[in-house]
Design an enzyme around this catalytic site. Structure first.
Site, PDB file in Angstrom:
ATOM      1  N   GLU A  44     -33.179  33.332   2.553  1.00 28.66           N
ATOM      2  CA  GLU A  44     -34.175  32.281   2.412  1.00 28.66           C
ATOM      3  C   GLU A  44     -35.615  32.726   2.681  1.00 28.66           C
ATOM      4  O   GLU A  44     -36.542  32.239   2.048  1.00 28.66           O
ATOM      5  CB  GLU A  44     -33.841  31.106   3.362  1.00 28.66           C
ATOM      6  CG  GLU A  44     -32.553  30.372   3.039  1.00 28.66           C
ATOM      7  CD  GLU A  44     -32.640  29.558   1.746  1.00 28.66           C
ATOM      8  OE1 GLU A  44     -33.754  29.396   1.221  1.00 28.66           O
ATOM      9  OE2 GLU A  44     -31.588  29.113   1.262  1.00 28.66           O
ATOM     10  N   SER A  56      -5.731  -3.617 -27.907  1.00 30.49           N
ATOM     11  CA  SER A  56      -6.205  -4.813 -28.599  1.00 30.49           C
ATOM     12  C   SER A  56      -7.295  -5.581 -27.873  1.00 30.49           C
ATOM     13  O   SER A  56      -7.768  -6.600 -28.385  1.00 30.49           O
ATOM     14  CB  SER A  56      -5.019  -5.751 -28.868  1.00 30.49           C
ATOM     15  OG  SER A  56      -4.142  -5.168 -29.806  1.00 30.49           O
TER      16      SER A  56
END
Length: 760
Positions: free
Chosen positions: A112, A391
């Site tokens: 970092e 359906s």
């Protein structure tokens, strides 16, 4: 050459030399002036930059140690304002400065901020290096130090859109101030204890205990590197959800440690050869209530990110959702216990969505059943399922478009007869492999006949059907006549397009409220750390999707589905409601693999609504070839009935009112000014029982009717009579629009009723 000529030549040379010198001096002056100009501009720019930096720095928040220590937890509130969940507020495992393991310190600093112990909070060398790297590689390498990252996590939003010059200046200023007040070890400790580590965990010690069941000082080199690399992108590098990404990030951390002379080549090689799941244990949620809300919170977090760009894990938000806590818990219990519904086994899955029809607010949702304990933000089948809803699409793709665009009535006659999809050699079959002849559109939908649905789709046309469903939030890359009786298609590349329970509930809500579509919404407001609010992003305005007459005609028919059609299992005593069943079928190839003697299907759905709520329920198995037998085909309507009964007990029970523009003749509805058909003259005809071998199973539904079938008939053209527009008046029958005395729904749980086996 004489003396005079020589003299003249010398004079000419002198003049040329003088001119040359003047030109050189002039050019030099220009260059000098340009240089001085650039210097002046640079000074002005520098001073302006310094002034701007100072101007921005003055408005930076003051350093507050409590904000450095606390996690940026987000809180979630229900529709009634009650806080029901939080992320990051649970107890954390922290460490002190003298407890930081040297191996972890080396890993963090290496990956970092290699110059962490040399800079003053900001690192000009790192900034310049990052800028040059980004210019040459086109990348987005950051120039922030560990101190700046801590400041950002503690005082500002981490969203990329908020990374303005002002914000960067304030971060830099506070970083320098923090370095003056705290030691490097203290700053590193704040960082270790604060960072988000995925899965709702904050702090590296917390993650170490959750991931490996031991503290940071007990981790191996490979495990330490995994922990150190997570804060860069916690969800992306999550070892549980994205193990490959996690391994790549861990190996980068290890490489930087080797390059920084913190580990040897041998240690590096041994660590990168370690499996990423080495030592990982099963995660457990932070509290017992999480299981009720997991699927819902998954969508809340996504909606906040999509609409505002904010991250609930790092921005410390108060999120006000639309969840009804009691309805959500009731839905969870209905789906996960045997108190209400009889399930065939623990593997059957259920996805259900409950929506307020007048606002589009999602008040309850569940996306899976019997989910393993400890699952956090798991798969949500209510939003991402790509299965066939059968359906339930008929009202959306066939009947409503026919009422809307063709001005058909519910009493229009249509013939249920042998029929092939237009332009194909594929036959359309019904669930009973029979054709019932001439019938009204009302009866065709109540009985869920496939042939009339396919005919209506062709009457309207794919383009107009697509236009209609798009206004209801449903999109298909390709829409064909097959979709008249099926919600799912596959393109040539295998991409699936289906209707989720969320989309189906939202579309049916437009029928319930008179034709207005509301985009489903989980959030209504967020409050930021500074007290400001965001509501505009969540302010959903309904848009007209159909005429009120269309919505009422569909509703009037679908009420009959529940009272006398295929959906009687969803009936709730005294409650005004409408709904539709949906069942998908297997292909012939799939049936051959299953080889079952029973009537089976891969999916069973029920969608219904009242004037208050819309609820869509899908049931099926993760493995499609695991079938739903006829005995359990009604589980979807069981779940629907139990939840709709519960939520409807506390709201008004008022019937829909018939809008102007409609006329009722008997039980049928006609648009004023249209022709009213007389019953067709018919004669008995021998039933056609042979199903087409060419039929695709996904093209038909298999919903058994609970009514007595009438003999199939052969029809002759009917006569029509046109009547003038009249003022509609209430009629005294169950299908009328007269407002009846509200009745309280029966709150006694109804025992599930096995579905009858469809007639072959």
């Amino acid at each position: 050459m004489n003396n005079e000529s020589q003299k003249l030549t010398r004079q000419q040379n002198k003049k040329k030399k003088k001119k040359s010198i003047k030109k050189k001096r002039s050019a030099g002056t220009i260059i000098l002036n340009v240089f001085l100009g650039f210097v002046l501009i640079g000074c002005i720019a520098f001073l302006s930059g310094v002034g701007l930096f100072w101007y921005y720095a003055k408005s930076a928040p003051s350093l507050d140690e409590t904000r450095l220590e606390s996690p940026n937890s987000s809180k979630f509130f229900a529709l009634n304002g009650e806080e029901f969940q939080s992320i990051g507020a649970e107890k954390r495992e922290t460490i002190t400065a003298n407890e930081i393991p040297p191996l972890l310190e080396d890993a963090i600093v290496s990956v970092e901020d290699r110059r962490f112990y040399k800079h003053i909070g900001i690192d000009p060398i790192r900034i310049v290096g990052s800028a040059l790297s980004n210019v040459t590689t086109g990348g987005m390498q950051g120039g922030s130090t560990l101190t700046q990252q801590l400041i950002k996590l503690s005082f500002f939003s981490t969203d990329a859109s908020d990374q303005t010059i002002k914000r960067k200046a304030q971060e830099a200023w506070l970083a320098v101030q923090l370095e003056k007040e705290k030691s490097k070890q203290e700053i590193l400790t704040y960082y270790i204890n604060k960072v988000y580590m995925s899965n709702g965990l904050y702090g590296m010690q917390t993650a170490s205990k959750a991931f490996f069941g031991k503290g940071l000082d007990e981790l191996t080199l490979a495990q330490t590197a995994l922990i150190a690399g997570l804060p860069n992108a916690p969800s992306y590098f999550d070892p549980y959800a994205n193990p490959e990404n996690a391994k790549n990030r861990r190996d980068i951390v290890l490489y930087t440690m080797k390059e920084n002379d913190k580990i040897t080549e041998q240690e590096y090689q041994e660590a990168i050869a370690t499996p990423i799941d080495d030592g990982l244990i099963k995660l457990r949620p932070g509290n017992e209530n999480w299981k009720y809300f997991d699927n819902y919170l998954t969508e809340v977090i996504a909606e906040v990110k999509r609409k505002t760009g904010k991250d609930v894990y790092t921005d410390g938000l108060e999120v006000y959702t639309n969840i009804d806590i009691q309805a959500q818990k009731q839905l969870y219990d209905i789906v996960n216990s045997d108190q209400y519904v009889a399930y065939p086994d623990d593997e059957m899955q259920v996805a259900a969505t409950l929506i307020d029809v007048n606002t589009g607010k999602v008040t309850a949702q569940i996306g899976g059943r019997k989910i393993p304990e400890g699952t956090m933000l798991g798969q949500n089948l209510a939003t991402n399922v790509r299965r066939d809803f059968g359906s339930t699409v008929k009202p959306l793709m066939d009947y409503a478009p026919a009422f809307e665009y063709l001005k058909y009535s519910t009493g229009k006659y249509i013939v249920d007869e042998p029929y092939k999809y237009v332009g194909t050699n594929l036959s359309v079959t019904n669930w009973d492999n029979q054709y019932w002849g001439s019938m009204t559109l009302r009866r065709a939908l109540v009985e869920s006949r496939n042939v009339p649905a396919a005919k209506l789709f062709w009457d309207v046309g794919a383009d107009k059907v697509n236009e209609f469903i798009n206004k209801l939030g449903i999109e298909y890359a390709e829409l064909q006549q097959f979709n008249a009786i099926s919600s799912n298609i596959s393109t040539e590349d295998g991409t699936k397009y289906g209707i989720s329970s969320l989309k189906l509930a939202a579309a049916y809500a437009a029928f319930a409220n008179g034709g207005t579509y509301y985009e489903p919404q989980y959030v209504n407001k967020i409050v930021f750390q500074d007290g400001s609010e965001e509501t505009d992003a969540f302010n959903v305005t309904g848009e007209k999707a159909m005429e009120e007459t269309t919505a009422y005609m569909v509703t009037d028919i679908l009420k009959g589905v529940i009272t006398s059609g295929t959906g009687t299992n969803a009936s709730i005593r005294g409650l005004y409601q409408a709904g539709k069943t949906g069942t998908s079928n297997y292909t012939d190839e799939e049936l051959s693999k299953i080889n079952s003697p029973y009537s089976i299907s891969p999916d069973s759905t029920f969608a219904g609504y009242t004037p208050n709520y819309s609820l869509a329920v899908w049931t099926g198995y993760d493995e499609k070839l695991t079938p739903i037998t006829s005995e359990y085909a009604r589980v979807a309507s069981d779940v629907y009935r139990e939840l709709m009964q519960y939520v409807s007990a506390s709201v008004p029970n008022i019937d829909w009112e018939m809008p102007t523009g409609l006329t009722r003749v008997g039980i049928e509805l006609y648009l004023e000014g249209t022709k009213i058909e007389q019953p067709a003259v018919s004669k008995p005809k021998e039933s056609s029982k042979k199903a087409s071998e060419e039929s695709k199973s996904s093209e038909s539904s298999a919903e058994p009717s609970t009514t007595t079938s009438t003999p199939p008939v052969e029809t002759v053209p009917s006569e029509t009579v046109e009547i003038p527009p009249v003022q509609s008046t209430p009629v005294e029958n169950g299908d009328g629009n007269n407002e009846q005395t509200p009745q309280t729904p029966n709150t006694t749980p109804t025992a599930p009723t096995p579905a009858p086996t469809p007639t072959p």
